[in-house]
Write an enzyme that holds these catalytic residues in place. Structure first.
Site, PDB file in Angstrom:
ATOM      1  N   HIS A  63       0.877  -1.185   0.000  1.00  0.00           N
ATOM      2  CA  HIS A  63       0.000   0.000   0.000  1.00  0.00           C
ATOM      3  C   HIS A  63       0.912   1.232   0.000  1.00  0.00           C
ATOM      4  O   HIS A  63       2.031   1.181   0.519  1.00  0.00           O
ATOM      5  CB  HIS A  63      -0.838  -0.042   1.276  1.00  0.00           C
ATOM      6  CG  HIS A  63      -1.887   1.003   1.400  1.00  0.00           C
ATOM      7  ND1 HIS A  63      -1.607   2.297   1.768  1.00  0.00           N
ATOM      8  CD2 HIS A  63      -3.233   0.954   1.237  1.00  0.00           C
ATOM      9  CE1 HIS A  63      -2.740   2.989   1.825  1.00  0.00           C
ATOM     10  NE2 HIS A  63      -3.738   2.198   1.501  1.00  0.00           N
ATOM     11  N   ASP A  84       3.045  -4.487   7.840  1.00  0.00           N
ATOM     12  CA  ASP A  84       1.807  -3.733   7.682  1.00  0.00           C
ATOM     13  C   ASP A  84       0.662  -4.723   7.884  1.00  0.00           C
ATOM     14  O   ASP A  84       0.349  -5.522   6.997  1.00  0.00           O
ATOM     15  CB  ASP A  84       1.779  -3.109   6.277  1.00  0.00           C
ATOM     16  CG  ASP A  84       0.460  -2.407   5.990  1.00  0.00           C
ATOM     17  OD1 ASP A  84      -0.470  -2.509   6.827  1.00  0.00           O
ATOM     18  OD2 ASP A  84       0.347  -1.781   4.926  1.00  0.00           O
ATOM     19  N   GLN A 114      -4.642  -5.255   6.910  1.00  0.00           N
ATOM     20  CA  GLN A 114      -5.668  -6.160   6.375  1.00  0.00           C
ATOM     21  C   GLN A 114      -5.615  -7.520   7.053  1.00  0.00           C
ATOM     22  O   GLN A 114      -6.431  -8.389   6.737  1.00  0.00           O
ATOM     23  CB  GLN A 114      -5.486  -6.338   4.856  1.00  0.00           C
ATOM     24  CG  GLN A 114      -5.585  -5.071   4.058  1.00  0.00           C
ATOM     25  CD  GLN A 114      -7.003  -4.485   4.051  1.00  0.00           C
ATOM     26  OE1 GLN A 114      -7.983  -5.165   4.375  1.00  0.00           O
ATOM     27  NE2 GLN A 114      -7.119  -3.222   3.701  1.00  0.00           N
ATOM     28  N   LYS A 125     -10.404  -0.384  10.233  1.00  0.00           N
ATOM     29  CA  LYS A 125     -10.615  -1.604   9.439  1.00  0.00           C
ATOM     30  C   LYS A 125     -11.006  -2.774  10.336  1.00  0.00           C
ATOM     31  O   LYS A 125     -11.330  -3.850   9.872  1.00  0.00           O
ATOM     32  CB  LYS A 125      -9.344  -1.952   8.670  1.00  0.00           C
ATOM     33  CG  LYS A 125      -8.996  -0.911   7.607  1.00  0.00           C
ATOM     34  CD  LYS A 125      -7.762  -1.316   6.848  1.00  0.00           C
ATOM     35  CE  LYS A 125      -7.129  -0.157   6.121  1.00  0.00           C
ATOM     36  NZ  LYS A 125      -7.868   0.277   4.947  1.00  0.00           N
ATOM     37  N   CYS A 181      -4.881   2.603  -3.599  1.00  0.00           N
ATOM     38  CA  CYS A 181      -3.642   3.102  -2.970  1.00  0.00           C
ATOM     39  C   CYS A 181      -2.512   2.089  -3.130  1.00  0.00           C
ATOM     40  O   CYS A 181      -1.689   1.907  -2.218  1.00  0.00           O
ATOM     41  CB  CYS A 181      -3.841   3.445  -1.497  1.00  0.00           C
ATOM     42  SG  CYS A 181      -4.959   4.813  -1.251  1.00  0.00           S
TER      43      CYS A 181
HETATM   44  C1  PLP Z   1      -2.577  -2.776   3.526  1.00  0.00           C
HETATM   45  C2  PLP Z   1      -2.845  -1.377   3.990  1.00  0.00           C
HETATM   46  N1  PLP Z   1      -1.847  -0.675   4.537  1.00  0.00           N
HETATM   47  C3  PLP Z   1      -2.021   0.583   4.970  1.00  0.00           C
HETATM   48  C4  PLP Z   1      -3.223   1.206   4.857  1.00  0.00           C
HETATM   49  C5  PLP Z   1      -3.368   2.610   5.355  1.00  0.00           C
HETATM   50  O1  PLP Z   1      -4.300   2.673   6.371  1.00  0.00           O
HETATM   51  P1  PLP Z   1      -4.711   4.096   6.966  1.00  0.00           P
HETATM   52  O2  PLP Z   1      -5.228   4.906   5.818  1.00  0.00           O
HETATM   53  O3  PLP Z   1      -5.755   3.773   7.970  1.00  0.00           O
HETATM   54  O4  PLP Z   1      -3.495   4.672   7.561  1.00  0.00           O
HETATM   55  C6  PLP Z   1      -4.292   0.527   4.273  1.00  0.00           C
HETATM   56  C7  PLP Z   1      -5.592   1.199   4.077  1.00  0.00           C
HETATM   57  O5  PLP Z   1      -6.254   1.042   3.085  1.00  0.00           O
HETATM   58  C8  PLP Z   1      -4.104  -0.797   3.841  1.00  0.00           C
HETATM   59  O6  PLP Z   1      -5.093  -1.499   3.283  1.00  0.00           O
END
Ligand code: PLP
Length: 418
Positions: A135, A212, A215, A238, A376
């Site tokens: 992401h 990260d 998910q 999430k 993203c």
């Molecule tokens: C795999 C992953 N990493 C990071 C993020 C970023 O999350 P946030 O926007 O809550 O910081 C997301 C959000 O879509 C995500 O799906």
């Protein structure tokens, strides 16, 4: 739920989805005059009444600043806030509450690590290993650090099915490798990465790993002491929790070695104009007034998830994934992106001759909320040579009827564009 058709894989009886849906007030509201079919949980999960009530309760009965007031209300707010930290610690099986830092979201957690640990430990020519399926939140902070330090980013490619090219990963390590930063589950493809193995290989080279987990934590049990990740980040929103709260986990020894991120109230031991000393971890990284009510509500979201059998949840989402995959595969005009053998309940797809935004718009007319775009994760789109995909993602409140509604919506798209 309707009676299952022959091809359906049955959800284990342990999860009564109709009952679960009653916990989510928003799901009883129509969308575009139709029953709302919410298939965008990977972006933001809807909130159960238990979480909404917990946040409301703070403002109605427990609201005051934390860690500062001597009066009863403030002490109760502080106790509730600290309890949320303990809930998070237990939820991910961290060794100590001191390893849990509350931030705004996962994005802030990665930036925090890049700008504190990264600036302290990385210099020109050092290498950070990422994957092609990250992401943007786990790409851009490292690029910014690259601007500041001259470090190099090493990107591990993914296969046509969306899996890490394992040999490339194993061979990527050099004596300049200083960090691996990788996703546990891809938000764009659904791939579950072999994180225990990824960490084992990195540690064999003496390299720490940032995971990260955005998910992953909503869908599968995560045990950080077993996984042995050095850093782990996720967002509450999430996880059926509120927006505006995220978690950075880091091993205590690493956190203790890190300089502060932001300066201000609550993160200091003492301040004079000549010199400031900093608070112990985790407060050192929590400058200013935090999202008190949201953090307490994150604790409620964890209580909510833990009130279910996690294995049953996993099996339920997997059954939905398999059923949806089977139905989408049966349609010759559909291409699936992300067909890894180990996947979370996220399906990215394209319908021949129709732009994903048009797919999303027509589905919306039918009350079906999906995500259309690059999610993203533009490098993933580049990898597959598409500007965008349509993504359906499932959560605790989805059932087979939702998949059937999606298929009817897709038929409608094809009718319009046919
Ligand atoms: C795999 C992953 N990493 C990071 C993020 C970023 O999350 P946030 O926007 O809550 O910081 C997301 C959000 O879509 C995500 O799906």
């Amino acid at each position: 739920m309707n009676a299952p058709t022959e091809s359906r894989i049955l959800t284990p009886a342990a999860l009564d989805v109709a009952r679960v849906r009653e916990d989510f007030p928003i799901l009883s509201l129509p969308s575009n005059g139709k029953r709302l079919v919410f298939l965008d949980t990977a972006a933001r999960a809807q909130k159960p009444r238990q979480v909404i009530d917990a946040e409301r309760h703070v403002y109605e009965a427990e609201y005051a600043n934390i860690h500062r007031g001597v009066y009863d209300l403030s002490q109760r707010a502080t106790a509730a806030y600290d309890k949320a930290r303990t809930k998070v610690r237990k939820f991910i099986n961290a060794a100590s509450d001191r390893e849990i830092v509350f931030v705004r979201n996962a994005t802030e957690a990665v930036n925090l690590v890049a700008q504190t640990w990264g600036r302290k430990n990385l210099k020109e020519g050092d290498q950070v290993i990422l994957s092609e399926m990250e992401h943007h939140a786990n790409i851009v902070p490292w690029q910014m650090l690259r601007e500041q330090t001259g470090l190099e980013l090493v990107v591990i490619p993914i296969t046509d099915s969306g899996e890490l090219v394992w040999e490339a990963y194993e061979q990527a390590f050099t004596d300049r490798t200083k960090l691996v930063a990788m996703t546990h589950v891809s938000n764009a493809l659904g791939t579950i990465t072999p994180m225990a193995e990824i960490i084992r290989v990195a540690h064999d080279h003496g390299v720490p790993v940032l995971v990260d987990g955005c998910q992953a934590v909503p869908h599968m049990p995560v045990d950080l002491q077993a996984l042995d990740a050095d850093f782990y980040v996720f967002s509450a929103h999430k996880l059926y929790g509120p927006t505006g709260v995220g978690v950075l986990y880091a091993k205590a020894g690493i956190l203790e070695s890190m300089p502060p991120y932001q300066g201000g109230g609550d993160m200091i031991a003492s301040v004079t104009f000549a010199r400031t000393t900093y608070a112990d971890i985790p407060q050192r990284f929590e400058a200013g007034t935090p999202n008190i009510a949201g953090t307490i509500a994150l604790g409620a979201a964890i209580d909510y998830i833990e009130s279910f059998d996690r294995q049953a949840l996993l099996a339920h989402e997997h059954a939905l994934l398999e059923y949806a995959t089977e139905r989408l595969r049966a349609n010759n005009a559909i291409t699936l992106y992300g067909t890894a053998s180990d996947k979370a309940a996220v399906i990215s797809f394209a319908i021949e001759g129709v732009h994903p935004h048009d797919v999303g718009t027509i589905l919306d007319f039918e009350g079906i909320a999906v995500r259309a775009g690059h999610h993203c994760a533009q490098p993933v789109m580049d990898r597959f040579g598409v500007p965008a995909t349509t993504r359906a993602s499932f959560g605790i409140y989805n059932d087979f009827d939702d998949v059937d509604a999606l298929m009817r919506g897709i038929a409608r798209v094809q009718e319009i564009f046919g």
